[in-house]
Design an enzyme around this catalytic site. Structure first.
Site, PDB file in Angstrom:
ATOM      1  N   GLY A  47     -74.685 -63.979   4.759  1.00 57.27           N
ATOM      2  CA  GLY A  47     -75.091 -65.337   4.418  1.00 57.27           C
ATOM      3  C   GLY A  47     -74.255 -66.021   3.354  1.00 57.27           C
ATOM      4  O   GLY A  47     -74.417 -67.211   3.112  1.00 57.27           O
ATOM      5  N   ASP A  49     -71.054 -67.814   1.737  1.00 54.40           N
ATOM      6  CA  ASP A  49     -69.958 -68.637   2.252  1.00 54.40           C
ATOM      7  C   ASP A  49     -68.616 -68.183   1.699  1.00 54.40           C
ATOM      8  O   ASP A  49     -67.658 -68.014   2.438  1.00 54.40           O
ATOM      9  CB  ASP A  49     -70.196 -70.108   1.905  1.00 54.40           C
ATOM     10  CG  ASP A  49     -71.443 -70.660   2.594  1.00 54.40           C
ATOM     11  OD1 ASP A  49     -71.725 -70.217   3.718  1.00 54.40           O
ATOM     12  OD2 ASP A  49     -72.123 -71.504   2.002  1.00 54.40           O
ATOM     13  N   HIS A  74     -52.692 -72.422  -1.903  1.00 57.77           N
ATOM     14  CA  HIS A  74     -53.522 -71.604  -1.019  1.00 57.77           C
ATOM     15  C   HIS A  74     -54.925 -71.426  -1.604  1.00 57.77           C
ATOM     16  O   HIS A  74     -55.103 -71.408  -2.824  1.00 57.77           O
ATOM     17  CB  HIS A  74     -52.879 -70.237  -0.792  1.00 57.77           C
ATOM     18  CG  HIS A  74     -51.821 -70.252   0.267  1.00 57.77           C
ATOM     19  ND1 HIS A  74     -50.771 -69.358   0.289  1.00 57.77           N
ATOM     20  CD2 HIS A  74     -51.644 -71.063   1.338  1.00 57.77           C
ATOM     21  CE1 HIS A  74     -49.995 -69.615   1.339  1.00 57.77           C
ATOM     22  NE2 HIS A  74     -50.516 -70.645   1.989  1.00 57.77           N
ATOM     23  N   ASP A  76     -56.843 -68.930  -1.965  1.00 60.78           N
ATOM     24  CA  ASP A  76     -57.086 -67.809  -2.878  1.00 60.78           C
ATOM     25  C   ASP A  76     -56.521 -68.076  -4.271  1.00 60.78           C
ATOM     26  O   ASP A  76     -56.649 -67.237  -5.173  1.00 60.78           O
ATOM     27  CB  ASP A  76     -56.549 -66.499  -2.309  1.00 60.78           C
ATOM     28  CG  ASP A  76     -55.057 -66.526  -2.017  1.00 60.78           C
ATOM     29  OD1 ASP A  76     -54.539 -67.604  -1.701  1.00 60.78           O
ATOM     30  OD2 ASP A  76     -54.406 -65.463  -2.103  1.00 60.78           O
ATOM     31  N   HIS A  77     -55.918 -69.283  -4.454  1.00 68.46           N
ATOM     32  CA  HIS A  77     -55.403 -69.677  -5.767  1.00 68.46           C
ATOM     33  C   HIS A  77     -55.999 -70.990  -6.266  1.00 68.46           C
ATOM     34  O   HIS A  77     -55.935 -71.271  -7.465  1.00 68.46           O
ATOM     35  CB  HIS A  77     -53.873 -69.784  -5.727  1.00 68.46           C
ATOM     36  CG  HIS A  77     -53.205 -68.464  -5.494  1.00 68.46           C
ATOM     37  ND1 HIS A  77     -52.644 -67.722  -6.505  1.00 68.46           N
ATOM     38  CD2 HIS A  77     -53.040 -67.740  -4.359  1.00 68.46           C
ATOM     39  CE1 HIS A  77     -52.148 -66.596  -5.999  1.00 68.46           C
ATOM     40  NE2 HIS A  77     -52.376 -66.591  -4.697  1.00 68.46           N
ATOM     41  N   ASP A 194     -46.001 -60.286  -7.505  1.00 68.82           N
ATOM     42  CA  ASP A 194     -46.765 -60.236  -6.249  1.00 68.82           C
ATOM     43  C   ASP A 194     -46.579 -58.884  -5.548  1.00 68.82           C
ATOM     44  O   ASP A 194     -45.455 -58.464  -5.276  1.00 68.82           O
ATOM     45  CB  ASP A 194     -46.249 -61.383  -5.369  1.00 68.82           C
ATOM     46  CG  ASP A 194     -46.877 -61.433  -3.986  1.00 68.82           C
ATOM     47  OD1 ASP A 194     -47.845 -60.708  -3.727  1.00 68.82           O
ATOM     48  OD2 ASP A 194     -46.383 -62.227  -3.155  1.00 68.82           O
ATOM     49  N   HIS A 367     -44.849 -63.294   1.850  1.00 68.31           N
ATOM     50  CA  HIS A 367     -44.781 -62.414   0.685  1.00 68.31           C
ATOM     51  C   HIS A 367     -43.560 -61.504   0.738  1.00 68.31           C
ATOM     52  O   HIS A 367     -43.134 -61.067   1.808  1.00 68.31           O
ATOM     53  CB  HIS A 367     -46.047 -61.561   0.590  1.00 68.31           C
ATOM     54  CG  HIS A 367     -47.296 -62.362   0.407  1.00 68.31           C
ATOM     55  ND1 HIS A 367     -47.765 -62.743  -0.829  1.00 68.31           N
ATOM     56  CD2 HIS A 367     -48.170 -62.873   1.312  1.00 68.31           C
ATOM     57  CE1 HIS A 367     -48.878 -63.443  -0.686  1.00 68.31           C
ATOM     58  NE2 HIS A 367     -49.142 -63.544   0.612  1.00 68.31           N
ATOM     59  N   HIS A 389     -51.810 -59.142  -7.641  1.00 68.26           N
ATOM     60  CA  HIS A 389     -52.043 -59.682  -6.292  1.00 68.26           C
ATOM     61  C   HIS A 389     -52.015 -58.583  -5.236  1.00 68.26           C
ATOM     62  O   HIS A 389     -51.068 -58.443  -4.470  1.00 68.26           O
ATOM     63  CB  HIS A 389     -50.995 -60.754  -5.960  1.00 68.26           C
ATOM     64  CG  HIS A 389     -51.447 -61.720  -4.886  1.00 68.26           C
ATOM     65  ND1 HIS A 389     -51.539 -61.364  -3.561  1.00 68.26           N
ATOM     66  CD2 HIS A 389     -51.827 -63.011  -4.936  1.00 68.26           C
ATOM     67  CE1 HIS A 389     -51.952 -62.393  -2.845  1.00 68.26           C
ATOM     68  NE2 HIS A 389     -52.141 -63.404  -3.663  1.00 68.26           N
ATOM     69  N   ASP A 442     -73.439 -69.765  -1.863  1.00 70.03           N
ATOM     70  CA  ASP A 442     -74.226 -69.851  -0.631  1.00 70.03           C
ATOM     71  C   ASP A 442     -74.728 -71.283  -0.508  1.00 70.03           C
ATOM     72  O   ASP A 442     -75.643 -71.699  -1.219  1.00 70.03           O
ATOM     73  CB  ASP A 442     -75.393 -68.870  -0.690  1.00 70.03           C
ATOM     74  CG  ASP A 442     -76.189 -68.832   0.616  1.00 70.03           C
ATOM     75  OD1 ASP A 442     -75.816 -69.569   1.550  1.00 70.03           O
ATOM     76  OD2 ASP A 442     -77.170 -68.076   0.707  1.00 70.03           O
TER      77      ASP A 442
END
Length: 554
Positions: A47, A49, A74, A76-77, A194, A367, A389, A442
């Site tokens: 459930g 997000d 991105h 994730d950043h 990275d 990457h 990372h 959520d």
């Protein structure tokens, strides 16, 4: 005063995991934050997000916050930035495209007007508190990505951000290796690099290779082409548009994030769309399959994505047929392999032709591989090395690579979220931890779903729910109605009538026993009933559904 002479580097996300990248740099009374990303939930988070970093440490040091610096656009950043800036007031720094994508997010959250944004370009130098920050051009799977040299009172810290070495980039110039080398000569105290592709030997391939493959794929079929890729990969999107244009195909876009990114990229000039190529998804029925390309989200098999809905016949505009060629132009993020496999299987079941294999040259990573990582280590010659990372194996392998490249083993730090690395001019050491958990999102709820709620959700998902309702007389304690049994996700009542009758009898027996013992406390009544029913159900079925007693008095 001793603490003021030391730089504190504190990752709040992005280590031992893929996603929610966030690092705090603290010196004296100044804190600079690098990136503020999100990650997707795993199977243990029903459930949810998405997931963002825990900001508890920032709350305790609110008065020290001087600015947020972003490496690239991105999710994730940048995905957690609206949640950070809705609570903390600070300026943000990033490139044109990066801030364009952030701007959309802030607008959705209604906080755009209160945020001060400063656009920076490769080569720019700016101050964030006591830190002097230099932006360095890199290559990645999104335009306008940067590394940073953070000049601190104790020395230079180089953070690569996500990067690769692309000698023939789609747009702009290749990574500024010269500047990394110059910084190496000036002296780099610590390198943060990275680690995502550290397991792969050699070098990553150029994005241009994908363009050649797309040209071949598009020109060799008369089928309708549906291509899924990362919405933020504007270089890939540009090459898809170019390939479609060469073959006289129209391009329709499906997926909210794809539409949003394309709109920003076109407005800022990062994506060029020839006149008449782009059409509305509502108009695809006006064209033959051989005249169409549909760009879509869902390359990671996300359950709410456009490609997923197409595969499972839940898309309002697109129905998959044998006249479709599906191209999945992305590799699964670690952990998403099964999701992608499920979608690919469904597409095959519908008779579509699907190209998704790594060997098809339809995707290249953004990457750096081992030789590129070695190159950065060789150019910067850091005293201290901090792999970032990646999951633990990535950090471990990258740490070993660092020692191979000459960094003293005792100067290589494999860190974890929340660990504090203190660096002075003469030494570096791990010293303490700060809160660094996960904040679960959520719907509109931020952090209101915790471990107990997740435990209950998993319990419900695994074994279902039994609700037992009864009405008692407030004066005598006699049962006036019930107990009534409701089963949800446990057994179908009509097929298990005997078990339901047994549960009802045990509930009555439990209430009668409590009355006999003169127990009138609701909590005790419920706990006794719950324990008795749970024991019986486990003996009969070896299952442990959630049992919810509801007792009313009249």
């Amino acid at each position: 005063m001793a603490r003021k002479s030391k730089l504190r580097i504190i990752p709040l996300g992005g280590l031992n995991e893929i996603g929610k990248n966030m690092t705090v740099f603290e010196y004296g009374n100044d804190i600079m934050i690098l990136d503020c990303g999100m990650s997707f939930p795993d199977e243990q988070m029903p459930g949810i997000d998405f997931v963002i970093p825990d900001f508890t440490y920032l709350e305790k040091n609110r008065e020290k916050l001087r600015g947020l610096v972003i490496t690239h656009g991105h999710e994730d950043h940048i995905g957690a930035i609206p949640y950070l800036l809705s609570e903390y007031n600070m300026p943000i720094y990033g490139t044109n495209l990066t801030l364009g994508l952030v701007q959309n997010k802030l607008k959705e959250h209604g906080i755009l007007s209160k945020v001060k944004m400063t656009r920076v370009s490769a080569g720019d130098i700016f101050r964030v508190g006591c830190f002097q920050v230099e932006a360095i051009r890199t290559n990645h799977s999104i335009a306008d990505s940067l590394a940073y040299c953070i000049k601190t009172p104790v020395g230079n810290i180089v953070h690569t951000g996500d990067f690769k070495v692309d000698i023939t980039p789609i747009q702009g110039e290749m990574i500024d290796l010269t500047r990394f080398g110059e910084l190496g000569k000036e002296g780099v105290l610590a390198l943060m690099s990275d680690s995502t592709n550290v397991e792969r030997p050699g070098v990553s391939q150029s994005e241009r290779n994908v363009g050649l493959t797309l040209d071949n794929v598009f020109s060799s079929t008369k089928k309708r082409i549906i291509i899924a890729t990362f919405a933020s990969n504007v270089h890939r999107v540009q090459q898809i548009i170019n390939a479609a244009h060469k073959c006289n195909r129209k391009v329709a876009v499906s997926g909210r994030s794809m539409l949003n990114v394309l709109e920003v990229a076109v407005a800022l000039g990062y994506t060029k769309v020839p006149s008449g190529v782009l059409i509305n998804i509502d108009d695809i029925k006006k064209y033959k399959p051989s005249q169409l390309v549909i760009m879509t989200t869902g390359s990671q098999g996300e359950p709410m994505s456009a490609l997923y809905r197409m595969a499972f016949s839940d898309h309002r505009k697109v129905e998959i047929t044998k006249d479709d060629l599906i191209v999945v132009s992305a590799n699964p993020i670690p952990g998403n392999e099964r999701l992608v496999s499920n979608v690919v299987n469904e597409l095959f079941k519908k008779g579509a032709e699907v190209i998704y294999d790594k060997g098809a040259d339809i995707h290249v990573s953004g990457h750096a591989c081992q030789d590129e990582l070695k190159m950065i280590l060789a150019l910067t010659k850091p005293k201290y090395f901090i792999p970032v990372h990646g999951e633990f194996r990535h950090l471990k392998i990258h740490a070993e690579l660092g020692t191979i490249m000459g960094v003293d083993k005792k100067n290589v730090f494999i860190m974890d979220n929340g660990k504090v690395l203190e660096i002075s001019k003469t030494e570096a050491k791990l010293n303490g931890v700060v809160p660094s958990g996960k904040t679960l999102i959520d719907g509109l709820g931020v952090g209101d779903v915790g471990n107990i709620v997740l435990r209950d959700r998993k319990h419900l998902a695994q074994d279902g729910l039994i609700v037992v309702t009864a009405t008692l007389c407030a004066k005598t304690g006699d049962v006036l109605s019930g107990p009534a049994i409701i089963s949800r996700g446990f057994v179908y009542v009509r097929e298990s009538e005997d078990l339901m009758i047994e549960i009802e009898a045990i509930a009555k027996e439990s209430l009668a026993l409590c009355k006999k013992k003169h127990i009138h406390d609701w909590s005790t009544l419920k706990n006794n009933m719950k324990a008795a029913i749970s024991d019986h159900i486990f003996k009969k079925t070896k299952r442990k559904p959630m049992i919810l007693p509801v007792i009313m008095e009249v």
